[in-house]
Scaffold this active site. Sequence first.
Site, short mmCIF file in Angstrom:
data_model
loop_
_atom_site.label_atom_id
_atom_site.label_comp_id
_atom_site.label_asym_id
_atom_site.label_seq_id
_atom_site.Cartn_x
_atom_site.Cartn_y
_atom_site.Cartn_z
CG ASP A 21 -1.84 -1.22 1.22
OD1 ASP A 21 -2.20 -1.70 0.13
OD2 ASP A 21 -2.15 -1.71 2.32
CD GLN A 79 0.97 -9.02 -2.13
OE1 GLN A 79 1.65 -9.70 -2.83
NE2 GLN A 79 -0.31 -8.77 -2.42
CE LYS A 116 2.46 -2.60 -4.23
NZ LYS A 116 2.12 -2.20 -2.85
N GLY A 137 -4.44 -4.59 -3.70
CA GLY A 137 -5.44 -3.60 -4.09
C GLY A 137 -4.67 -2.36 -4.50
CG HIS A 138 -1.89 -2.42 -6.94
ND1 HIS A 138 -0.97 -3.02 -7.75
CD2 HIS A 138 -1.64 -2.90 -5.68
CE1 HIS A 138 -0.19 -3.82 -7.03
NE2 HIS A 138 -0.59 -3.78 -5.78
P1 GDP Z 1 -0.73 0.14 -3.55
O1 GDP Z 1 -1.30 -1.13 -3.04
O2 GDP Z 1 0.73 0.26 -3.27
O3 GDP Z 1 -1.04 0.39 -5.00
O4 GDP Z 1 -1.43 1.29 -2.72
P2 GDP Z 1 -3.02 1.44 -2.40
O5 GDP Z 1 -3.69 1.89 -3.64
O6 GDP Z 1 -3.53 0.23 -1.73
O7 GDP Z 1 -2.98 2.56 -1.29
C1 GDP Z 1 -2.43 3.81 -1.54
C2 GDP Z 1 -3.51 4.86 -1.29
O8 GDP Z 1 -2.92 6.14 -1.25
C3 GDP Z 1 -4.54 4.93 -2.40
O9 GDP Z 1 -5.77 5.31 -1.85
C4 GDP Z 1 -3.99 6.02 -3.31
O10 GDP Z 1 -5.03 6.68 -4.03
C5 GDP Z 1 -3.39 6.96 -2.30
N1 GDP Z 1 -2.19 7.70 -2.77
C6 GDP Z 1 -1.20 7.32 -3.60
N2 GDP Z 1 -0.24 8.26 -3.66
C7 GDP Z 1 -0.64 9.27 -2.85
C8 GDP Z 1 -0.06 10.53 -2.45
O11 GDP Z 1 1.04 10.89 -2.86
N3 GDP Z 1 -0.77 11.30 -1.56
C9 GDP Z 1 -1.98 10.90 -1.06
N4 GDP Z 1 -2.59 11.69 -0.21
N5 GDP Z 1 -2.55 9.73 -1.41
C10 GDP Z 1 -1.87 8.92 -2.28
P1 IMO Z 2 -0.82 -4.34 -2.10
O1 IMO Z 2 -0.33 -4.95 -3.39
C1 IMO Z 2 -0.92 -4.60 2.26
C2 IMO Z 2 -0.95 -8.62 4.00
C3 IMO Z 2 -2.19 -9.06 4.73
C4 IMO Z 2 -1.59 -9.96 5.78
C5 IMO Z 2 -0.45 -10.65 5.02
C6 IMO Z 2 -0.78 -12.03 4.49
O2 IMO Z 2 -2.12 -3.65 -2.20
O3 IMO Z 2 0.26 -3.53 -1.48
P2 IMO Z 2 -2.31 -12.86 2.47
O4 IMO Z 2 -3.77 -12.68 2.22
O5 IMO Z 2 -1.44 -12.31 1.41
O6 IMO Z 2 -1.97 -14.26 2.83
O7 IMO Z 2 -2.04 -11.99 3.82
O8 IMO Z 2 -0.14 -9.78 3.94
N1 IMO Z 2 -1.16 -8.16 2.62
C7 IMO Z 2 -1.11 -6.88 2.24
N2 IMO Z 2 -0.95 -5.75 2.97
N3 IMO Z 2 -1.03 -4.51 0.92
C8 IMO Z 2 -1.16 -5.64 0.18
O9 IMO Z 2 -1.12 -5.63 -1.17
C9 IMO Z 2 -1.25 -6.88 0.84
N4 IMO Z 2 -1.41 -8.15 0.41
C10 IMO Z 2 -1.34 -8.92 1.52
O10 IMO Z 2 -2.86 -7.96 5.31
O11 IMO Z 2 -1.01 -9.21 6.80
MG MG Z 3 -2.85 -1.78 -1.81
#
Ligand code: GDP
Ligand code: IMO
Ligand code: MG
Length: 421
Positions: free
Chosen positions: A12, A221, A15, A39-40
Amino acid sequence: MFTILTGAQFGDEGKGKIIDVLSSDYDTVVRFQGGNNAGHTVIVGDDTYKLHLIPSGVLTGARLLIGPGVVVDPGVLTSEIKMLEDTGIKITPEKLGIDAKTSIIMPYHIEMDKLREQKREKKIGTTARGIGFAYIDKISRDEVRLADLADKNAFSAIMDELAPQRERAIVDLGGDPGVVRAGIPDYAGYGAMLKPYITDVSYELNRALDSGRSVLAEGAQGAHLDIIHGTQKYVTSSSTTAGGACVYLGIGPTRVDQVIGVVKAYITRVGEGPLPTEQAGEIGDRLRDAGGEFGTTTGRPRRCGWFDAPLARKAVYLNAYTSIALTKLDVLTGLDPIRVCTGYELDNEHIDYPPELSSDLERCTPVYKEVDGWEQDISVERVFSDLPDAAQDYVHQIEETLKVDIKIVSNGPKRNQIIVR
Ligand code: GDP
Ligand code: IMO
Ligand code: MG
């Protein structure tokens, strides 16, 4: 040009956003590991896309691929294709290819993931998407691959052999074995739907690189969730670091040109496991609110804490980053002072690199340095030198600590909220 992008913390990091921004310069974007535990988020204008399996380059002209190291829940993938089509983005087989050897997450994997987690004395806090059990079957060579799912007879033969074993395993875990056979008809349907997308990802990618095309590998991840090098046992079941991209995609390591690390300006974690700089009180709440730190996949509140330099140093070692994208700098606005963890105290010793075992990391006390914060809204800036001095200093300090150039600073969730240095 072959670039690998990975998360440097616990996932999170943002990416999805960075992949979306970079993708317009790439011919192909490919997911190499994980599944719909990921979840991206990609936000363009007023539209938000939460992607779990489709690569985050979907809004550009890039060819999208899902490699054989990914574990695919075909129900989630077909829903995601439909969700995108509903917004006018057609996901044809010309746009998306999925490797024939991609492991399929079966309903029994999901059930076993949930049942096992309930029984664990020390919970992992998995996403309950069946990820671990799908990878177990890959390693034990009892997987269902996409090619098998798409071939009625092969699928039926595999199920005849596996179903009784999986039923017994579910009974052992205290569950209802009915789930094993109930899902089979739907799954045969998914096989027919996904068959046109089947491709040989390693071959496609190597050919693309031979002919001078560019490939961007999208990690899921983050470094400390890596199955081997992460904070075991609180990890996911795949290799999340850059080397994993070569292994999972079938591309030799000498073809890698760039490795980009995505680093959040603070740190978050979902699920259990050590997080030395975690802030349970007001600071944690503030980071969570300002950063919208709730899981993209499960909606769980993310645990939040200050930037952790020892963990970031380890991520640099594990990935050998050639540059870093620092995200969510805007979220720190208004916090003054900001704290940065420079090292830990463990057994009366000062260390600046994480101990190898989670049981020791759990016992570490962070050592902080305080740095100046800033008040003004930085999310509107597009040029690094227009940021307040304190924000520039913060970036410089992380850069100096990690000894890797921070080439991108993200200062808001939207595509255009980005500073390229
Ligand atoms: P990922 O799993 O690495 O793709 O990240 P996620 O999408 O799960 O979580 C990142 C969250 O931060 C999302 O809600 C994005 O929309 C948000 N986000 C990404 N870059 C920025 C930033 O520079 N500033 C803020 N405020 N939010 C961001
Ligand atoms: P993105 O790609 C954050 C965490 C889960 C748990 C551990 C193992 O969005 O960054 P699993 O279901 O993979 O066996 O769970 O890994 N986890 C993540 N945490 N971002 C993710 O993906 C994750 N995918 C798995 O919360 O702690
Ligand atoms: Mg994510």
